[in-house]
Structures are given as C-alpha cells and as structure tokens.
Design a protein around this motif. Structure first.
Motif, PDB file in Angstrom:
ATOM      1  N   SER A  75      24.994  38.163  10.842  1.00 34.27           N
ATOM      2  CA  SER A  75      26.935  37.271  12.517  1.00 34.27           C
ATOM      3  C   SER A  75      26.950  36.678  11.214  1.00 34.27           C
ATOM      4  O   SER A  75      28.029  36.060  11.042  1.00 34.27           O
ATOM      5  CB  SER A  75      25.499  36.435  13.078  1.00 34.27           C
ATOM      6  N   ILE A  76      26.341  35.831  10.262  1.00 32.27           N
ATOM      7  CA  ILE A  76      26.658  35.075   9.110  1.00 32.27           C
ATOM      8  C   ILE A  76      27.103  35.780   7.288  1.00 32.27           C
ATOM      9  O   ILE A  76      28.183  35.469   7.193  1.00 32.27           O
ATOM     10  CB  ILE A  76      26.137  34.177   8.374  1.00 32.27           C
ATOM     11  N   ALA A  77      26.537  36.832   6.664  1.00 26.92           N
ATOM     12  CA  ALA A  77      26.353  37.009   6.059  1.00 26.92           C
ATOM     13  C   ALA A  77      27.463  38.735   5.659  1.00 26.92           C
ATOM     14  O   ALA A  77      28.209  37.813   5.145  1.00 26.92           O
ATOM     15  CB  ALA A  77      25.271  37.709   4.824  1.00 26.92           C
ATOM     16  N   SER A  78      27.835  39.225   6.584  1.00 30.14           N
ATOM     17  CA  SER A  78      28.667  40.120   7.049  1.00 30.14           C
ATOM     18  C   SER A  78      30.131  39.752   6.841  1.00 30.14           C
ATOM     19  O   SER A  78      30.729  39.983   5.396  1.00 30.14           O
ATOM     20  CB  SER A  78      28.014  41.169   8.053  1.00 30.14           C
ATOM     21  N   PRO A  79      30.662  38.878   7.055  1.00 28.49           N
ATOM     22  CA  PRO A  79      31.812  38.099   7.539  1.00 28.49           C
ATOM     23  C   PRO A  79      32.382  37.873   6.175  1.00 28.49           C
ATOM     24  O   PRO A  79      32.825  37.562   5.576  1.00 28.49           O
ATOM     25  CB  PRO A  79      31.983  37.586   8.344  1.00 28.49           C
ATOM     26  N   VAL A  80      31.296  37.000   5.795  1.00 28.82           N
ATOM     27  CA  VAL A  80      31.493  35.902   4.544  1.00 28.82           C
ATOM     28  C   VAL A  80      31.525  37.067   3.739  1.00 28.82           C
ATOM     29  O   VAL A  80      32.074  37.253   2.629  1.00 28.82           O
ATOM     30  CB  VAL A  80      30.023  35.398   3.973  1.00 28.82           C
ATOM     31  N   LEU A  81      30.839  37.722   3.268  1.00 27.25           N
ATOM     32  CA  LEU A  81      30.770  38.932   1.954  1.00 27.25           C
ATOM     33  C   LEU A  81      32.086  39.952   2.279  1.00 27.25           C
ATOM     34  O   LEU A  81      33.081  40.168   1.265  1.00 27.25           O
ATOM     35  CB  LEU A  81      29.959  39.602   2.131  1.00 27.25           C
ATOM     36  N   THR A  82      32.513  40.125   3.632  1.00 20.62           N
ATOM     37  CA  THR A  82      33.314  40.910   3.391  1.00 20.62           C
ATOM     38  C   THR A  82      34.829  39.794   3.350  1.00 20.62           C
ATOM     39  O   THR A  82      36.067  40.726   2.264  1.00 20.62           O
ATOM     40  CB  THR A  82      34.002  41.207   5.410  1.00 20.62           C
ATOM     41  N   THR A  83      34.936  38.954   3.969  1.00 16.71           N
ATOM     42  CA  THR A  83      36.480  38.103   3.114  1.00 16.71           C
ATOM     43  C   THR A  83      36.288  37.938   1.505  1.00 16.71           C
ATOM     44  O   THR A  83      37.164  37.811   0.837  1.00 16.71           O
ATOM     45  CB  THR A  83      36.339  36.650   3.939  1.00 16.71           C
TER      46      THR A  83
END
Length: 254
Positions: A25-33
């Motif tokens: 929910s949080i870590a994956s989209p932040v790391l991708t961005t």
C-alpha cells in the motif's frame, strides 16, 4: 444526522488495513516513484534542456505525483469496498444504521487520507533527487486533495462494479496508467506535432497533470480554470453515480 461513530469505525478499519499491507500500500508505490526520479530526474534530466523555463527534473514532479495518486486512490477505494462484498460482510453494513454519507466518508475518506500520505512521502522523496519548488503551495494541496477525492470516488464505483479481483486491476493498470504516461507526465504537449497534439487533448489526464503542474511551476499548456472545472465535474459525476447505486442497490444486494 451523521452517524460519526460508524463513520470513524469504517475509516479506522481502512487506515489500519493500509498499514497491515504496508509494503503493497505504501512502500511499493513510493519505491517505484523514487526509481522514476532516479532515472528520469537525476540521470536523464541533467541532459535535457529546460521545458517552459523549468528544469526537467522539476518539470516531471507533478506528473509522477499524479501517476501515483490516480492509481493508488482508485485501487485503495475499489479494494476497500470490494472486500466486504467478497466476504459477504457488506450485508451487515447495509443493515447497520450507516447511510450513504457515512459509508462514503469512511471508505472514500480513508482512501483520500492514504493518497495524501503517499503524496507527502513522494514529495519528500523527490527532494533527494531533483531540485523543485511549489509556486502555489496552498492551491497545490487543495488540487491534490480534489484529485484524490475524485478518483477515490471513482475507485469506490469500480469496487462495486467488479465481480472479481482481476477486474479491480483492469482500470488502474490498463487505462489510468497508460493515459497518465501519455498525458504529459514526461513531456510538454506543446512539443507534439499536429495531429498528435490535438489527439493528446482528448486525453482527460492531460488536464489533471497540467493543472497540478501549474500549481508547482506557475506555467501550463492548459488553463488552470479548465483543469479545475473538469476535475470538479468528474467528482460530481462520481457522487451522482454512487447515489444512484445506493438508491437502486445495484451490485450491492446481488
């Protein structure tokens, strides 16, 4: 009168669900961005000339923020309402003293809160890779909130429409993400030759990206009034559709 206890119960449950699935929910989209910022902002950005007087790294910040917000707002809200339908607990919700307003404030409010948290983390992460500033910070926050609310409502509709987990991912992955990439995230639509510039203006995400970019840089290919008007119109349309769904019971009582 609004049942605030019911609203807060739904809201808290959805917020806690995000932290229970922290990596997705949080870590994956932040790391991708962050990877986008590393590749396009830091690595490639230094070799590209300014666009409309703005450094390329700063130019792509609003677009990348919009890319994450649209997909995450939609996904969070759609999964939030789909899960009770999948488990059958939606009938307990429908029989509880909780109306449409409380349901929307709980589910959609939680999705908006998660999107705003992601936006704050992404903007903080961007400072590590690119040098950017926000010309209209108050308007930027208001616009981010408006977009998050509109697409959380849209996700709520998708969660009611979907009859399987696969359908929950169709629109975010196969519609919103491609449209955002083609909506001026990494380039100015003024750089396109005709007829492609006219074709690009058919893409509604172009107006969202340019509206947010105006709040950051003070420049945009499209009037902020047009961008704001389209966002508000989309939000109102989603509210009208949800009101019809609850009035008719479509997909909720099947």
């Amino acid at each position: 009168m609004i049942n605030w206890r019911g609203t807060i119960a739904i809201f808290n449950y959805e917020i806690l669900r995000a932290f229970r699935t922290f990596w997705a929910s949080i870590a994956s989209p932040v790391l991708t961005t962050a990877l986008y910022f590393i590749v396009f902002g830091a690595a490639i950005g230094g070799r590209i000339e300014e666009i409309d007087g703005v450094a390329y790294g700063a130019f792509i910040v609003p677009g990348l923020l919009m890319l994450t917000m649209l997909s995450q707002s939609t996904s969070n809200a759609s999964f939030g309402i789909y899960l009770p339908r999948f488990t059958g607990s939606i009938y307990e919700l429908l029989s509880a003293p909780v109306g449409v307003t409380e349901t929307l404030l709980g589910f959609v409010g939680a999705a908006v809160a998660k999107s705003l948290l992601l936006a704050a983390i992404i903007l903080a992460t961007a400072t590590l890779f690119v040098d950017y500033s926000i010309v209209h910070p108050v308007l930027a926050v208001a616009y981010i909130f408006l977009v998050a609310a509109a697409f959380s409502l849209f996700g709520f509709i998708l969660g009611i429409w979907a009859d399987g987990f696969e359908k929950l991912q169709i629109v975010p992955l196969l519609v919103l993400t491609p449209l955002t990439f083609l909506g001026g995230t990494f380039y100015s639509i003024d750089m396109l030759e005709e007829p492609w510039r006219t074709v690009a203006l058919i893409n509604p995400i172009v107006y969202l990206v340019n509206g947010l970019r105006w709040t950051f840089t003070g420049t945009s290919e499209i009037s902020i009034g047009v961008s704001l008007g389209m966002t508000v119109a989309f939000l109102v349309l989603c509210v009208a559709i949800i009101a019809w769904i609850f009035r008719t019971g479509w997909r909720l009582r099947e």
